[in-house]
Structure formats: C-alpha cells, structure tokens
Design a protein around this motif. Structure first.
Motif, short mmCIF file in Angstrom:
data_model
loop_
_atom_site.label_atom_id
_atom_site.label_comp_id
_atom_site.label_asym_id
_atom_site.label_seq_id
_atom_site.Cartn_x
_atom_site.Cartn_y
_atom_site.Cartn_z
N MET A 80 1.01 -1.18 0.17
CA MET A 80 -0.06 0.00 0.02
C MET A 80 0.84 1.38 0.17
SD MET A 80 -3.14 -1.16 2.72
CE MET A 80 -3.90 0.53 2.54
N LEU A 81 2.02 1.18 1.03
CA LEU A 81 2.75 2.36 0.81
C LEU A 81 3.57 2.67 -0.68
CD1 LEU A 81 4.78 2.11 4.27
CD2 LEU A 81 2.79 3.72 3.75
N LEU A 82 3.92 1.40 -1.13
CA LEU A 82 4.64 1.47 -2.61
C LEU A 82 3.64 1.88 -3.57
CD1 LEU A 82 6.67 -1.76 -2.23
CD2 LEU A 82 7.75 0.50 -2.36
N ASP A 83 2.37 1.81 -3.36
CA ASP A 83 1.22 2.08 -4.49
C ASP A 83 1.13 3.68 -4.30
OD1 ASP A 83 0.79 -0.43 -5.35
OD2 ASP A 83 -0.98 -0.69 -4.03
N VAL A 84 1.25 4.12 -2.95
CA VAL A 84 0.81 5.66 -2.67
C VAL A 84 2.17 6.23 -3.25
CG1 VAL A 84 0.95 7.52 -1.08
CG2 VAL A 84 -0.35 5.33 -0.58
N TYR A 85 3.40 5.70 -3.01
CA TYR A 85 4.56 6.54 -3.74
C TYR A 85 4.79 6.32 -5.08
CZ TYR A 85 9.41 7.62 -4.21
OH TYR A 85 10.58 8.36 -4.71
N SER A 86 4.05 5.23 -5.72
CA SER A 86 4.04 5.28 -7.27
C SER A 86 3.10 6.13 -8.09
CB SER A 86 3.92 3.75 -7.71
OG SER A 86 5.11 2.98 -7.08
N THR A 87 1.72 6.19 -7.17
CA THR A 87 0.78 6.99 -7.93
C THR A 87 0.72 8.06 -7.55
OG1 THR A 87 -0.92 5.93 -6.43
CG2 THR A 87 -0.34 4.87 -8.29
N SER A 88 0.87 8.83 -6.17
CA SER A 88 0.71 10.11 -5.74
C SER A 88 1.47 11.13 -6.39
CB SER A 88 0.85 10.13 -4.37
OG SER A 88 0.67 11.46 -3.90
#
Length: 778
Positions: free
Chosen positions: A246-254
C-alpha cells in the motif's frame, strides 16, 4: 504452597480468637483479597507461559520443524476466542504442508516448491503472532491492545464514513459552530488512524477504500497523513507485505511530494526492520524495478543518510579510547610507571588528516553533507531538548497528533488564529527550521498565555509577518521541490515520538532509530540503488559519525583511481586503526605511502600503529623519515626518543630528549624523560639533578611520588643508601606502602642488574612500614 497456606490459616485463627466477632468481617475481606491476588497471579503466570510457548513455536518454524509447531499451536487455541478461525487456518496449512512433503519425497519436480514452503512458514508465523496478539488483547496489558479494544466495533469502512460525514459538516459550518465542527473532524481523523493502526488485517475492499481516500482530492491532508503514518507504525509492529505494498502504491501513484515522502519513510522503516526474511519474489522484483527510478533512489538514500546521522557516537568513541589506552598501557608500562605517560604518543597522531576536507570540498561531497546536516550538530537535533519541555500539552496525549503536519486551523489553536499570524507561521513552516511537532509546541505555549500577554506577543509577531510579506509566496512555491527537507523534518517528528511520547514504551513496536543497519543491507533489497556519488556520500557520513566499521566497508567498495586512491587508503587505514586492527591498518597505510610517499600524516599513523604492536624498531625507521621531511619538529624528535628508549638505546634517546627540551621546554614533562634516561644510562648524578628540578617545579597538589622513587633509584645505585631510603619513605608517605612495594617489585630486575642488593630492596620496603619514632631510641 501447603506450608504457606498453613501459616496463613494459623494467623487467621489467631486473629479470630483475639478479636472475636469483628474478625468475621476482616476474615471475609482478607479471604476475598487472597482470592483476587491468587487469580491475578494465576492469570499472569498463564499469560507468560503462553507468550513463552509462542516464542518457542516461532523458533521451531524458523528451524523447519513445522509439524511440531502446528501441533503446539493447536494446544494453545482453547485459550483464545476465535477458535474456529485458528483451527481452520492450522488445518489448511498442515494439509498444504503434507501435500508438499508427499510430492517432494516422491521425487516430483516442482520449481515452485521453495516459494510454497516459504509461504507456509510465513503464514504459520503470522498465525502464531496473531494468537499472541489476541492473548495480549484479552489481558489488556498494553496501550496498543487497549486501543484495539476501544475500536473493536469500528470497522475501516465505518471509520471512513464517519470521517466523511464530519468533513462535510466542517465544510458547511458557520462561524458559531466552526470550532465544534473542527473538533469533530479531528476526532474522526484520529479514529481513522486508530482503526488503521490496530486492525488485524485488511481485506481487498478495505485496502482499496484507504487508497481511494488518500487519492481523494476533497479529503483533508490530515486524514491522508494519518493513514500513511498508521501503516508505517503497523509495519514497525510486524511486517506485512500487503501493508508495505500500500505504501509503495501511494509512492508510485501520488503526485503530492509530501505524501510520497511519508510513504518512502514507511517503506524504509519496513525494509530495515527485517522485511527480507519473509518477502515474496514478486515484492522483491517490484523493489528492484522501482530502484531504476532516480527519484526513488534519491529519496531512499536521503532517508538512510539522515537516519545514519541520527546515530549517537559516544558509545563507539568510548570503546575506541578505552581500547587504545589499554593497548598503550600494555605496550609501555615502564614509561607510564615513570610518570611519563604524557610522552607515550603524540596527540597529533590521533587526529584526522586536514587534507581530507580540501579533497571533499573539491569533489562537491562537502556541500551535500552540509545540506544533510543543516540545523544539526554532529547528527544530533539541536532543538530536541528545548521543545521536549513543551510536549506536556493534552494535544500530545493523542497519539495521532504526533504525525500531523502543522495546521494553523486546528481547534486547539483557535485562540491564536489570525490571518497575519498564519502568514508568519507559513514562513516558519517552509523555512525548515522546525519540524511540525515543534511548531505545535510553540503555538500551544502561546495559546496558554494570559490574554494580555498573548495579545502583545501576537501583535509583535503580526508586525514581523508583514515584513516577510513578499517572501512568503516564493518560500511556499519552493517548498515542494525540497524533498530532502521534507524527509528530515518528518524524521524529526518520528524521532520526537519515539523519544518523548509518554506511552512509547507500551506500544509493542520496534524503535526505527535503534536499527543498526548498513548501506549494504539496503542494497540487498534494492540492488540498483548504489551509484558511485551516493556511495561516496554514505562512506563520508559513516566516517564523520565515527561508525568506522561501516565506513571501511563502503570505502573498500569504491573505485580507487589515481585521484582518490591515496585518500581512500588513508581513510581505510584510519578506520582500521580506530577499530584496533593495527596490522591491517599498516597494510592500508603502506598502500597510501606507495601512492604518495612523502605524506607526513600517513607516516605518523604508520609509525603509531607499529608502536601499538610493539615494533619500536620499525616505528623508529618511519619516524626518522618524518624527521627528514620535517626537521627540528619537537613532537617527531620526542617520538624518536621514545622508540630509542624502548629499544634500549638510552644514550641516543637522551640526546633526543635534550633536543626536545631545547626546542620546546615544557617543565616537568620534558625533564622527566631526561631524568629517567640518565638513570638507565647509569649517569646517576645527572639523573638526581634532573629529578631535583622535576620535584622543585611540581604544581601544588601534584603527585610526585613516582619521581621520589626514581630519584631514590639513582641515589641507591650511586651508593647513597640513606638518601635513597629517605626518598623511598617520602614516596610511601605521599602515596602508601603498597604503591612503593608494587613499584619496587616492577623495578627489581632492573635495579639488581645495575648492581643493587636484592635483599636491601626488600629491607627498604619493610622499613617504610614503620614510623620514624620507632627507630629514634635504637
């Protein structure tokens, strides 16, 4: 136990007989108390045994004894509430494990077997940890589990819905209800944090809901920050691959830099907290792919470097100093015993090479190090101590508030809210001088002032804010570009939480600032992260904070080209020297000398290492070379004299010490070597003369007992037994007889070899045990 019960029953009967009917009441009160205490003791013992057994089970899982682990977990299930959940999961894992064992032992080729086995181990370990958590929750002996119990009936969906309703009400609030609406919104945000932090596991719908909330433009910044912080704290309790994802998703998409920074800090904490042990192949591949991104590498490297700078160095410094002092004591005990300890080694030999700083400045590394260390002193946060005193407000009793960005519109600050002051706080915020936690401390302290004093201070601050007017917009515009500053300030927030928060010791999570990690640990998980420039910077940071073992590992991995070889070999040698690996240090200094043969710093440290190893002849050769390069240097000549004295050439050593005294007279410090070498060279009158000068020049209160002993040696060997005895007795009076006896024992062989009577030495020590009047009438 039977004996204890008999004693208590006897006391109760005696009490009843003594006090009659009133004893019935006391008896039942006493009996009830005993039952409560016995119950609590039994419950505590059972809980402790449960946790011990869980640890044993986890160890069996890690060592490959899965069947035993499953059977022992089944025996613990009846103590918990979710019986069917645990039994079903254990049954499924055992069935999967049996199938894997069956196919493996029948010779069936399965390339996925390793991943399947790792997954079974991971899931079994998670079940064991869940069982321990539920037992904790049932016992209610931890703040984390108390919070989980408080939010037990609140799902992620419910918490988010309540937050959205509170956000809508705050948006529509009029002037009369704005503070109340703000408080309701803040409570709803805090509840989202608590639910995310304490939820056992998220299902796919909950994960999607939380990620949508972070991506929602209409959502408040506060709730987004708290969700990311709660995920980070979850990972510090126990690694969960889906939480990290989830943290990686935020970092990649935000597209929000500050949210990306919060995510990457959480990713770093998870990676350095032991994630590699249970990480799947898919996640590992994703991390390796992300390492191709320059921003990701830069952010992760910055977090690592800032965390490295936060490490204290006192522990290593004390260790090194103690080791060197001990080594010197063993190497030159004779010199130390003669009161010449200040002449054992040259202080300049312990210093770092000043040429290194010039080399760093030319390479540009210094600028980056200064940027990393801005507003820090040797990696220590200079504002921590000051603002720690301002963390007692009720605002900081709410755990989630430690992770919020500063917001002037918080309900707690309503008393000091004003447009002019908001502008001032915007400037303070973007300046990077204070982290969010410290700004809250500052503003809360203003809010608690009496009205008249607060009004006066706010007028002053508002006036200053107007002076900054034109610079505010520019400062705010530049804030999002400075990711390094964001990372530093966020880490300061985390550091304050783990160092100051009153309930920090009751959170069952690891402190990320206690991680003892190396750059190589991060490279194992992100193997494309180590570019040459970053690697050099990592090594210099380690070197600066005196983590010499880690610095050595980095320096050895760098390219030793024509421009860098000499400096790198010097630094490798210095690291090895400070770590006590003197033979290896000599090899590195030899390599540095081959590249630059006339470098005085290298030669001094090379000689110093030879001396620490007791090879004074080799040290002497090196010091003579230094003397040729820098003639008439008192320090070098003094070192030559020390080496000559250690090799037994006292006459030549004496010449050196005379020259040192001529070039740099330092009173007793330069006279003692002359006095001692004169004694060893059998020039007793000269020795007596110089010890007279040493004793006469002593400072008030200075202990010169050893000088009296040494003058006594010179007088004894010159034949003046009475004067020698007087000196020995004086030394014993100034210290004690034990000191005299120890010194005479150490010097006995030397004195006997020079012609002293061994028995007489014993008699002199015995004589010192008597008072002078014991011999007056004899």
């Amino acid at each position: 136990m039977d004996v204890i019960y008999d004693i208590y029953l006897t006391k109760i009967v005696d009490f009843y007989i003594s006090f009659g009917a009133w004893s019935f009441l006391f008896f039942f009160l006493f009996l009830g108390t005993m039952f409560v205490l016995l119950y609590l003791y039994t419950e505590n013992t059972i809980s402790m045994a449960f946790y011990i057994k869980i640890k044993e089970v986890i160890k069996k899982i890690e060592t490959g004894h899965l069947i035993e682990a499953i059977r022992e977990l089944r025996l613990l299930v009846p103590q918990l509430s979710r019986l069917e959940y645990y039994r079903d999961n254990l049954d499924n894992l055992e069935l999967s494990y049996r199938y894997m064992l069956k196919y493996a032992t029948e010779g069936v080729d399965d390339p996925q077997r390793g991943d399947i086995y790792k997954k079974i181990c991971t899931e079994l370990k998670q079940i064991a940890e869940e069982m321990a958590e539920e037992k904790h929750e049932l016992s209610g002996d931890d703040f984390y589990y108390a919070t989980r119990g408080q939010m037990r009936d609140v799902s992620v969906t419910t918490a988010v819905e309540r937050y959205r309703n509170a956000l809508e009400q705050a948006t529509l609030a009029d002037d009369g209800s704005v503070v109340t609406a703000a408080r309701n919104l803040e409570k709803a945000e805090a509840d989202v944090f608590k639910v995310v932090w304490t939820k056992r596991a998220f299902n796919d719908a909950e994960r999607s809901l939380l990620l949508d909330q972070i991506a929602d433009i209409a959502a408040s910044r506060g709730v987004k920050e708290l969700i990311l912080s709660a995920l980070t704290l979850r990972l510090l309790r126990r690694f969960c691959e889906s939480d990290l994802t989830m943290l990686l998703d935020v970092y990649s998409t935000s597209t929000d830099d500050e949210l990306q920074v919060r995510a990457i800090v959480g990713v770093y904490f998870a990676l350095m907290g032991g994630a590699s042990a249970t990480m799947s192949r898919e996640l590992r591949l994703r991390l390796e792919t992300m390492a191709d991104n320059d921003t990701y590498r830069s952010d992760l490297s910055t977090v690592f470097l800032q965390m490295a700078r936060s490490k204290g160095t006192n522990r290593l410094r004390k260790k090194v100093v103690n080791e060197i002092v001990s080594k010197l004591s063993n190497m030159a005990s004779k010199i130390d015993r003669k009161g010449m300890q200040l002449q054992v080694f040259d202080d300049t030999e312990m210093l770092k090479n000043p040429e290194w700083m010039r080399a760093l400045e030319e390479s540009g590394v210094t600028d980056k190090m200064m940027e990393l260390s801005r507003l820090h002193e040797q990696g220590n946060d200079v504002f921590l101590e000051s603002f720690a005193r301002l963390k007692n407000y009720s605002f900081f009793s709410e755990m989630s508030n430690w992770f919020l960005s500063f917001d002037m519109h918080r309900s707690e600050l309503s008393a000091v809210a004003s447009d002019n002051l908001s502008s001032m706080m915007d400037v303070i915020t973007v300046s990077g001088a204070f982290c969010d936690s410290d700004i809250y401390s500052f503003m809360l302290s203003i809010a608690t002032l009496p009205d008249d004093k607060r009004s006066l201070m706010m007028q002053s601050m508002s006036a200053q804010a107007q002076q900054f007017g034109e610079s505010v917009d520019g400062a705010l515009a530049s804030r999002k570009r400075d990711r390094r500053m964001m990372i530093r300030l966020l880490l300061q927030n985390y550091y304050r939480f783990f160092d100051i928060y009153v309930r920090r010791t009751h959170l069952t999570m690891v402190n990320p600032f206690d991680f003892d990690t190396r750059w190589s640990d991060l490279c194992v998980l992100c193997n494309n992260i180590a570019d040459a420039e970053t690697l050099r910077l990592v090594g210099e940071i380690y070197f600066e904070i005196e983590e010499y073992g880690k610095a050595l590992e980095v320096f050895e991995s760098l390219d030793h080209n024509e421009q860098t070889a000499a400096t790198l070999y010097q630094k490798e040698g210095y690291c090895l020297e400070r770590l006590g690996s003197y033979e290896q240090a000599i090899k590195s200094y030899d390599k540095a000398e081959l590249v630059n043969s006339d470098n005085v710093w290298t030669l001094r440290h090379l000689a110093f290492c030879y001396r620490l190893l007791g090879n004074h002849a080799a040290a002497l050769t090196v010091y003579r070379k230094v003397d040729r390069l820098q003639p008439d240097n008192a320090s070098t000549i003094n070192m030559i004299g020390n080496c000559l004295m250690e090799t037994g050439d006292f006459n030549e050593a004496l010449k050196c010490y005379f020259k040192v005294n001529y070039l740099s007279p330092k009173g007793a410090k330069s006279l003692r070597p002359i006095a001692w070498c004169s004694l060893r060279a059998a020039n007793y009158e000269q020795s007596i003369d110089y010890y007279n000068k040493v004793i006469a020049s002593a400072e008030p209160g200075e202990n010169v007992s050893i000088d009296y002993v040494n003058r006594g040696h010179a007088r004894l060997l010159s034949g003046d037994v009475k004067a020698a005895t007087d000196d020995y007795i004086t030394a014993a009076r100034k210290s004690n007889t034990a000191f005299l006896q120890k010194t005479m024992t150490l010097d006995r062989d030397m004195l006997v070899a020079a012609g002293a009577d061994a028995d007489l030495l014993t008699f002199i020590v015995e004589r010192s045990r008597f008072n002078d009047n014991d011999f007056e009438n004899m």
